[in-house]
Write an enzyme that holds these catalytic residues in place. Structure first.
Site, PDB file in Angstrom:
ATOM      1  N   GLY A  65      -0.041   5.379  -4.458  1.00  0.00           N
ATOM      2  CA  GLY A  65      -0.700   6.625  -4.856  1.00  0.00           C
ATOM      3  C   GLY A  65      -0.137   7.813  -4.091  1.00  0.00           C
ATOM      4  N   ARG A  66       0.049   7.647  -2.775  1.00  0.00           N
ATOM      5  CA  ARG A  66       0.586   8.751  -1.962  1.00  0.00           C
ATOM      6  C   ARG A  66       2.037   9.040  -2.321  1.00  0.00           C
ATOM      7  NH1 ARG A  66      -0.875   6.129   3.452  1.00  0.00           N
ATOM      8  NH2 ARG A  66      -1.439   4.450   2.025  1.00  0.00           N
ATOM      9  N   ASN A 100     -10.602  -2.657  -6.288  1.00  0.00           N
ATOM     10  CA  ASN A 100      -9.786  -1.686  -7.050  1.00  0.00           C
ATOM     11  C   ASN A 100     -10.352  -1.400  -8.447  1.00  0.00           C
ATOM     12  OD1 ASN A 100      -6.531  -2.823  -5.785  1.00  0.00           O
ATOM     13  ND2 ASN A 100      -7.917  -1.256  -4.990  1.00  0.00           N
ATOM     14  N   ARG A 143     -11.729   2.018  -9.223  1.00  0.00           N
ATOM     15  CA  ARG A 143     -10.902   3.229  -9.358  1.00  0.00           C
ATOM     16  C   ARG A 143     -11.072   3.801 -10.771  1.00  0.00           C
ATOM     17  NH1 ARG A 143      -5.396   2.437  -5.812  1.00  0.00           N
ATOM     18  NH2 ARG A 143      -6.476   1.918  -3.893  1.00  0.00           N
ATOM     19  N   SER A 170      -8.150  -5.375   4.554  1.00  0.00           N
ATOM     20  CA  SER A 170      -8.705  -5.012   3.244  1.00  0.00           C
ATOM     21  C   SER A 170      -9.064  -6.230   2.391  1.00  0.00           C
ATOM     22  CB  SER A 170      -7.738  -4.102   2.477  1.00  0.00           C
ATOM     23  OG  SER A 170      -7.548  -2.904   3.178  1.00  0.00           O
ATOM     24  N   ASP A 209       0.831  -1.212   0.000  1.00  0.00           N
ATOM     25  CA  ASP A 209       0.000   0.000   0.000  1.00  0.00           C
ATOM     26  C   ASP A 209       0.867   1.263   0.000  1.00  0.00           C
ATOM     27  OD1 ASP A 209      -2.293   1.502   0.038  1.00  0.00           O
ATOM     28  OD2 ASP A 209      -2.687   1.231   2.172  1.00  0.00           O
ATOM     29  N   GLU A 230       1.227 -13.694  11.768  1.00  0.00           N
ATOM     30  CA  GLU A 230       1.730 -12.552  12.533  1.00  0.00           C
ATOM     31  C   GLU A 230       1.598 -11.308  11.656  1.00  0.00           C
ATOM     32  OE1 GLU A 230       2.643 -12.582  15.666  1.00  0.00           O
ATOM     33  OE2 GLU A 230       2.366 -14.755  15.832  1.00  0.00           O
TER      34      GLU A 230
HETATM   35  C1  FPP Z   1      -2.092   0.185  -3.211  1.00  0.00           C
HETATM   36  O1  FPP Z   1      -1.597   1.497  -3.200  1.00  0.00           O
HETATM   37  C2  FPP Z   1      -1.525  -0.521  -4.325  1.00  0.00           C
HETATM   38  C3  FPP Z   1      -2.234  -1.003  -5.380  1.00  0.00           C
HETATM   39  C4  FPP Z   1      -3.692  -0.855  -5.500  1.00  0.00           C
HETATM   40  C5  FPP Z   1      -1.553  -1.677  -6.492  1.00  0.00           C
HETATM   41  C6  FPP Z   1      -0.320  -2.460  -6.123  1.00  0.00           C
HETATM   42  C7  FPP Z   1       0.409  -2.719  -7.372  1.00  0.00           C
HETATM   43  C8  FPP Z   1       1.724  -2.706  -7.498  1.00  0.00           C
HETATM   44  C9  FPP Z   1       2.694  -2.565  -6.376  1.00  0.00           C
HETATM   45  C10 FPP Z   1       2.261  -2.838  -8.868  1.00  0.00           C
HETATM   46  C11 FPP Z   1       2.867  -4.159  -9.111  1.00  0.00           C
HETATM   47  C12 FPP Z   1       2.019  -5.257  -9.454  1.00  0.00           C
HETATM   48  C13 FPP Z   1       1.490  -5.628 -10.666  1.00  0.00           C
HETATM   49  C14 FPP Z   1       1.379  -7.074 -10.968  1.00  0.00           C
HETATM   50  C15 FPP Z   1       1.002  -4.703 -11.687  1.00  0.00           C
HETATM   51  P1  FPP Z   1      -2.612   2.706  -3.393  1.00  0.00           P
HETATM   52  O2  FPP Z   1      -2.667   3.038  -4.842  1.00  0.00           O
HETATM   53  O3  FPP Z   1      -3.913   2.371  -2.762  1.00  0.00           O
HETATM   54  O4  FPP Z   1      -1.851   3.829  -2.608  1.00  0.00           O
HETATM   55  P2  FPP Z   1      -2.495   4.981  -1.717  1.00  0.00           P
HETATM   56  O5  FPP Z   1      -3.105   4.300  -0.524  1.00  0.00           O
HETATM   57  O6  FPP Z   1      -1.293   5.800  -1.344  1.00  0.00           O
HETATM   58  O7  FPP Z   1      -3.461   5.714  -2.590  1.00  0.00           O
END
Ligand code: FPP
Length: 229
Positions: A19-20, A64, A67, A186, A16, A197
């Site tokens: 995006g940030r 997701n 989005r 989530s 996670d 753990e």
């Molecule tokens: C959550 O961060 C992350 C995701 C929804 C996507 C995770 C994907 C990758 C790490 C890319 C690699 C994997 C593949 C197979 C494409 P967020 O976008 O919710 O971040 P935020 O909470 O800061 O908005």
């Protein structure tokens, strides 16, 4: 790895904070996911090198899909291109890969590419890399029950349910890491994480490197696991 550390056999990660991470740099969210992908490849390689047997990552949840179309298509094409970028490396590292999730939501050329990649890596005997894509824990349980009923099962115990989960044959995670500061599951591996753990850290996923991984493993190695006993 320090000699006195217990290595988790199976690490699960909620990656996670992409995006940030991008927002802080005034970049589009897709740039955060691209940075997250690089980090994922690096962490997978480290896990394989230190002897972790299973690594499961949450790459895209069933939720997701809601989005923006731009972010969703960005993630799908990132996944598509990642297969070409990393397949030979995975083969060289003897890493088997498996995608878990509702594949009906993936469909088309990406699904074909995923299946071909899984096929190419199927005889690898090193770490198993499990990528949760279009994955939701409750959905997984519902499909497991439906599949079990279709197969004629009448009575359910832990073992029966386990056989119909996407993760059949894969041991439960020993350690679940969530980056990005939130402290929740989530809808990730709800059934499988019964005794895992949990490790939460504020580091945003694209900043989660070797030393952060080692800190999580060190923390895990100090836990006393009782499995309810
Ligand atoms: C959550 O961060 C992350 C995701 C929804 C996507 C995770 C994907 C990758 C790490 C890319 C690699 C994997 C593949 C197979 C494409 P967020 O976008 O919710 O971040 P935020 O909470 O800061 O908005």
């Amino acid at each position: 790895m320090k000699d006195n550390q217990t290595l988790p056999g199976h690490i699960a990660v909620i990656m996670d904070g992409n995006g940030r991470w991008a927002g802080k740099r005034l970049l589009p969210r897709t740039a955060g996911h691209a940075a997250g992908l690089k980090r994922f490849a690096e962490i997978a390689e480290i896990c394989s090198d230190i002897g972790v047997k299973y690594l499961t990552v949450y790459a895209f949840s069933t939720e997701n899909i809601n989005r923006s179309a731009e972010e969703v298509s960005g993630l799908f094409s990132l996944a598509y291109n990642a297969i070409d970028t990393y397949i030979e490396k995975l083969l060289k590292k003897n890493i088997r890969a498996k995608v878990i999730g509702d594949v009906s939501m993936i469909g088309g050329p990406l699904l074909q590419k995923i299946r071909a990649a899984e096929q190419k890596l199927k005889d690898c005997t090193g770490m198993t890399l499990c990528i949760a894509f279009c994955y939701g824990g409750r959905h997984e349980l519902a499909q497991a029950v439906n599949a079990a009923v279709s197969a004629g099962e009448r009575e359910f115990d832990d073992e029966t349910i386990g056989r119909y989960l996407y993760t059949a044959g894969i041991p439960d995670p020993d350690l679940l890491i969530r980056t990005g500061g939130e402290k929740r599951l989530s809808n990730f591996l709800l059934y499988q994480c019964a005794y895992s753990e949990l490790y939460f850290c504020d580091t945003l996923w694209p900043d989660f490197g070797r030393s952060e991984l080692m800190a999580a493993i060190e923390d895990y190695s100090k836990r006393k696991r009782r499995f309810g006993r």
